[in-house]
Design an enzyme around this catalytic site. Structure first.
Site, PDB file in Angstrom:
ATOM      1  N   ASP A 103      22.407 -76.668 -41.164  1.00  0.00           N
ATOM      2  CA  ASP A 103      21.705 -75.841 -40.177  1.00  0.00           C
ATOM      3  C   ASP A 103      21.419 -76.627 -38.904  1.00  0.00           C
ATOM      4  O   ASP A 103      21.327 -77.861 -38.923  1.00  0.00           O
ATOM      5  CB  ASP A 103      20.336 -75.398 -40.720  1.00  0.00           C
ATOM      6  CG  ASP A 103      20.449 -74.450 -41.894  1.00  0.00           C
ATOM      7  OD1 ASP A 103      21.530 -73.866 -42.078  1.00  0.00           O
ATOM      8  OD2 ASP A 103      19.444 -74.316 -42.612  1.00  0.00           O
TER       9      ASP A 103
HETATM   10  N1  URA Z   1      20.132 -75.858 -47.168  1.00  0.00           N
HETATM   11  C1  URA Z   1      19.509 -75.403 -46.077  1.00  0.00           C
HETATM   12  O1  URA Z   1      18.563 -74.630 -46.160  1.00  0.00           O
HETATM   13  N2  URA Z   1      19.942 -75.839 -44.889  1.00  0.00           N
HETATM   14  C2  URA Z   1      20.952 -76.723 -44.738  1.00  0.00           C
HETATM   15  O2  URA Z   1      21.286 -77.088 -43.614  1.00  0.00           O
HETATM   16  C3  URA Z   1      21.582 -77.171 -45.886  1.00  0.00           C
HETATM   17  C4  URA Z   1      21.158 -76.716 -47.092  1.00  0.00           C
END
Ligand code: URA
Length: 235
Positions: A103
């Protein structure tokens, strides 16, 4: 080298599919249509084309890890002009791409390659590359909530498979945990903690399988070692 092996190694398609391309007359060797399935070619000297486009041995498969900073998008190019993970990677003739995504607000270990087979392997849950995250959540977490995370929680459209969860540190306001998951659903870790009533404040990926981020500084990349590459390929 047999022509179909050469073509497959260049990433054209599987050997069988390459034979089909040859049978259809779409493959030329030194400008002559290849008429023989088992033809031997010299990868150093012969020019092989598929639909008149030259193919070359990618003896140049490359594998990198980046310590992705927050506020960076995991994409090869962002239509909104935001910084992308590619801004942190070497620019060259090898067209690398990120394997999976983190993310915008997640930092940590992100792998890159130009090797489609390896990327597919790392992304497929059946290969069991656990992904390890260090998570800061608001408040303290109950043992029962940890158990739920360990057993699998409903995150809306999906029930997660068993995860390893361990508390690393607690303060009166925050808890730091380590969690190992085996799938890669969108925002999975954040949604898992949401499901047990805790907001994730900070999320960092520290390992994929046995490949560890270690002390790679934020925003820096390094090549994977021979051992790391062998580990992925042999898994
Ligand atoms: N889980 C999440 O919530 N975000 C990420 O970036 C990776 C795994």
């Amino acid at each position: 080298m047999r022509i179909n092996k050469f073509m497959a190694t260049c990433g054209v398609a599987s050997r069988r599919k390459c034979d089909e391309l040859i049978e259809k007359g779409r493959v030329k060797v030194n400008a002559n249509v290849c008429k023989k399935l088992g033809m031997q070619i010299n990868p150093e000297q012969d020019l092989v084309t598929v639909d008149d486009r030259p193919i070359r041995l990618t003896n140049n498969f490359v594998y990198y890890m980046l310590n992705k900073p927050c506020n960076v998008v995991t994409t090869v190019s962002d239509p909104n002009g935001r910084p992308t993970v590619m801004d942190y990677m070497p620019q060259g003739k090898n067209r690398i791409f990120p394997i999976g995504r983190l993310d915008y607000n997640t930092s940590g270990l992100l792998l890159f390659t130009n090797d489609g087979d390896v990327a597919q392997k790392l992304l497929h849950p059946s290969f069991e590359f656990g992904k390890t995250y260090v998570v800061d959540i608001k408040g303290n977490i109950l043992d029962a909530e940890i158990k739920k995370l360990q057993n699998g929680v409903d995150i809306g459209d999906f029930v997660t498979s068993p995860a390893k969860v361990e508390v690393l540190k607690t303060t009166p306001t925050t808890t730091t945990l380590k969690i190992v998951i085996h799938e890669g659903k969108n925002r999975q870790v954040r949604r898992m903690f949401d499901a047990v009533g805790h907001k994730v404040q900070k999320l960092q990926r520290v390992a994929v399988g046995k490949i560890k981020l270690g002390d790679l500084p934020l925003g820096k990349y390094r090549e994977l070692t021979k051992e790391e590459i062998a580990y992925i390929k042999s898994s």
